[in-house]
Design a protein around this motif. Structure first.
Motif, mmCIF file in Angstrom:
data_model
loop_
_atom_site.group_PDB
_atom_site.id
_atom_site.type_symbol
_atom_site.label_atom_id
_atom_site.label_comp_id
_atom_site.label_asym_id
_atom_site.label_seq_id
_atom_site.Cartn_x
_atom_site.Cartn_y
_atom_site.Cartn_z
ATOM 1 N N HIS A 24 10.821 6.906 -2.879
ATOM 2 C CA HIS A 24 10.029 5.767 -3.355
ATOM 3 C C HIS A 24 9.700 5.881 -4.840
ATOM 4 O O HIS A 24 9.602 4.875 -5.538
ATOM 5 N N GLY A 138 -2.104 6.401 3.674
ATOM 6 C CA GLY A 138 -1.901 5.459 2.591
ATOM 7 C C GLY A 138 -3.137 4.687 2.168
ATOM 8 O O GLY A 138 -3.102 3.948 1.185
ATOM 9 N N ARG A 304 -2.372 2.756 7.817
ATOM 10 C CA ARG A 304 -1.634 3.827 8.486
ATOM 11 C C ARG A 304 -2.106 5.181 7.943
ATOM 12 O O ARG A 304 -2.115 5.399 6.743
ATOM 13 N N ASP A 309 6.087 7.247 4.782
ATOM 14 C CA ASP A 309 5.932 6.277 3.703
ATOM 15 C C ASP A 309 4.477 6.094 3.281
ATOM 16 O O ASP A 309 4.175 6.026 2.088
ATOM 17 N N ALA A 310 3.562 6.023 4.263
ATOM 18 C CA ALA A 310 2.144 5.870 3.913
ATOM 19 C C ALA A 310 1.678 7.069 3.092
ATOM 20 O O ALA A 310 0.968 6.919 2.086
ATOM 21 N N SER A 313 3.106 6.939 -0.403
ATOM 22 C CA SER A 313 2.387 5.956 -1.229
ATOM 23 C C SER A 313 1.179 6.606 -1.900
ATOM 24 O O SER A 313 0.925 6.406 -3.095
ATOM 25 N N ILE A 316 2.282 9.287 -4.533
ATOM 26 C CA ILE A 316 2.770 8.650 -5.767
ATOM 27 C C ILE A 316 1.594 8.113 -6.592
ATOM 28 O O ILE A 316 1.602 8.194 -7.820
#
Lengths: 441, 441
Positions: A24, A138, A304, A309-310, A313, A316
């Motif tokens: 990502h 996230g 989440r 991915d959460a 996020s 990042i």
């Protein structure tokens, strides 16, 4: 314009989350660079097994098997610790902080067990430790507490912080199946670990509660100073009785601060939440946190709480904050540990008598005359006032299940009550205690 | 250690919010100063009427009647614009930005109408504009979008952004009373303005939607490019039919972006939300925002959307961010308008054909044979497929109320359908249109 500065990032740990961060960040990199005015370079990643195939492919010369070499590499201004555990992760984090790097961590167990040491090391050597991904995946709850709600003192924070427990409880409600069945299925689907104890016994939630308590109150409360109870003893009967009373059951972390007495308490336990409360409808793997501040009132955050991915996020967002700090040589203003949190008068732990609430007690008793009188007497002895009694169903031959709810009492009194109840000859099984969470909104 | 720098703050506007900021900042000042390493001084406040008595007393020599003198005072590094409106507020904001000050604003109308000019002025003169308090009161949604969720592209944002409307709709549901009665009572209680139009017709929500769309997508969409519909036509019948279908009705701002087509659309309208969605249970004066990012999924934020203290909490968080910037000479990395937001390819407005959804149509028709066939024919002509029809109650003599829901259609088709329906001789009143919000979670 001058050539933009390049900020190099190293990842220690390249499992699910590490690969998510890499993928990502690569995708968003051009946008983020334009916003920051610096170049971001994913320079190196440390893996446990150099030979394993991965979903996210990165050049061989960027991979190492030696996480400490990344921690110690002076060209890497940002080090992400995504290894997990508290051994190598601690070494890596300390090494990077000691050379003044910014460490981005998702590791709540490490923070809970070694937070004081890590932040002291950061302070001493000019390093910084960011940890948005350590709690509630996230959801940017760390940033909300640290910056967005900076005008507030936090009288209460409570939340659903473990997606596995919430997933299990949600499916138990939806399917009417017993805990063991749902847990086995959750393991099969990868929603629960092979060793489920960290999640279902409340330890993961307790680690996260410790991080939130530190952010809000500046002290590290370890799990042995908390009440920590898990969800393994919750039955369909409990869920149904709770529903009949107008409650859902959620595993909550609860952090309460009495500013007048300067006392703090952190606890983790299954809690009956009134159905109309927002957190009662936070289901499945979602997390939710309600924060009560003395200025803003209650704000609630839902999203989440885990997953590739959460979590990426959140990591990042910390990397971008770190890059902004590095671009200008500035420290994050309100990182605790480096300033007022540590210096203001630290709260003491509230005694159990001060932890008040209403309770739900389920117990299995001999089905004979006088039992309810014995139980009521024990409770009266400890000044625990009974609010309701239900003897709901036929249990095994000769026994009866009893569900009691209490009026307002406290942890000391209810603990003594439960110990005495367990000693009664008519009580067949140690009673199960659940808390009723009539929280302010 | 050297003597800490003093950062002076001026407030333009000293009404409810201004006094809240003054009071809470004074109370939290010592803590915040320790955290920031600078001194904060509330140096001056501009009021409209020098003679008026106020709840929060400040020394007479700190008060002025001339807001521009604060905007232009070079000793004030932070200027809070809490005047409201778009005339003096604009002058004050521009003047302060032109001398490189940091302006903290709660003024969504000003941002919506003049945002492009304000951010361009800030960029040109090295000023900065912070606006956490402009949307959703004490919920740190601006910081979440700008920083916490920085890894994400936002495919959808929707939210309850006006506390007055939500309060009215909630009481309509709870009390079964008509809109006009509740509105009158809300005015009496101070929850609605004497001129309610800004709130109930959706304009305040539209201003806030414009701010969120700018943050997420870097372009200013003015209200004349949105669909803006209010709550004044919603009846008890609508609330009851919606409930029977499993929905609550909320006034929502909806911001959708199609990244493949690079199209954006912003709209404000009463929306049927499935009861099990979290936002359906956000009641009273509370606001709630659901944000869907391509990395994190959906996160949801709930809290008090207005009022003295919630707004003050947000203003103070901006003041602290501003002080952190000033303490180190650094710019906030991810403020839009100054960098990538403005430079990346701006999205165009999606055409109405692309704004898809399901619809709820209530209309009053003559109670005679063949009417339903006429209506069905009009809808079929525009390829709007009927999902359900209810003729629920006896209306006035000779008329019948009809409630239709549709399958997936689009704003262009439904608009044409409504125009044609209104022209049918058998349709007695122009139909009411509500959207059904089957949003992803």
């Amino acid at each position: 314009m001058s050539t933009p500065k390049t900020i190099k990032i190293g990842l220690c740990g390249f499992g699910t989350v590490g690969q998510g961060v890499w993928q990502h960040l690569e995708r968003a990199r051009t946008d983020l660079e334009a916003r920051l005015g610096v170049k971001l370079e994913l320079a190196r990643a440390a893996v446990r097994d150099l030979k394993r195939a991965r979903d996210v492919a990165i050049p061989a010369d960027k991979i190492t098997g030696d996480a400490l070499s990344i921690a110690n590499d002076p060209s890497l201004a940002i080090v992400c610790e995504l290894i997990g555990g508290t051994t190598l992760a601690r070494e890596v984090t300390l090494a990077a902080l000691k050379r003044g790097a910014i460490v981005v961590s998702a590791n709540k167990a490490l923070l809970c067990d070694h937070g004081a040491e890590l932040f002291e090391t950061a302070r001493k050597h000019g390093g910084q430790l960011l940890f948005e991904a350590s709690v509630a995946g996230g959801i940017p709850i760390i940033k909300a507490l640290r910056e967005g709600l900076v005008a507030n003192r936090f009288t209460q924070i409570y939340g659903i912080l473990n997606g596995t427990c919430n997933y299990i409880l949600t499916r138990m409600v939806q399917e009417g199946a017993p805990y063991a069945t749902i847990l086995a299925d959750a393991k099969r689907l990868g929603y629960a670990e092979a060793d489920e104890s960290l999640d279902v016994d409340g330890w993961d939630t307790a680690h996260k509660a410790s991080v939130l308590a530190f952010l809000a109150h500046g002290v590290w409360i370890k799990t042995d100073k908390m009440i920590v109870e898990g969800i393994a003893k919750i039955t369909q009967a409990d869920l149904k009785h709770a529903a009949a009373l107008g409650y859902g059951i959620k595993l909550l972390a609860v952090i309460t601060r009495d500013f007048a007495a300067n006392q703090l308490f952190v606890r983790v336990h299954p809690t009956l939440i009134p159905e109309e409360r927002v957190l009662a409808s936070v289901n499945g793997v979602f997390n939710g946190v309600s924060v009560t501040g003395d200025v803003v009132g209650t704000t609630t955050y839902i999203g989440r709480g885990a997953g590739r991915d959460a979590t990426a996020s959140a990591v990042i967002s910390d990397i971008v904050d770190a890059a902004a700090i590095l671009a200008t040589g500035k420290a994050v203003p309100s990182i605790p540990g480096s300033s007022s949190y540590a210096s203001s008068q630290p709260p003491s732990l509230a005694p159990l008598e001060k932890i008040t609430g209403r309770y739900y007690v389920r117990t299995l008793v001999k089905d004979e005359p006088g039992v309810l009188a014995q139980i009521a007497t024990v409770m009266a002895n400890h000044k625990v006032s009974i609010a309701s009694v239900t003897q709901p169903e036929v249990a095994e031959e000769g026994t009866a299940s009893l569900i009691l709810t209490t009026h307002l009492s406290n942890e000391h009194a209810i603990r003594e009550t439960l110990a005495d109840l367990a000693r009664l000859p008519s009580v067949v099984e140690a009673p199960l205690l659940l808390r009723i969470g009539d929280f302010a909104e």
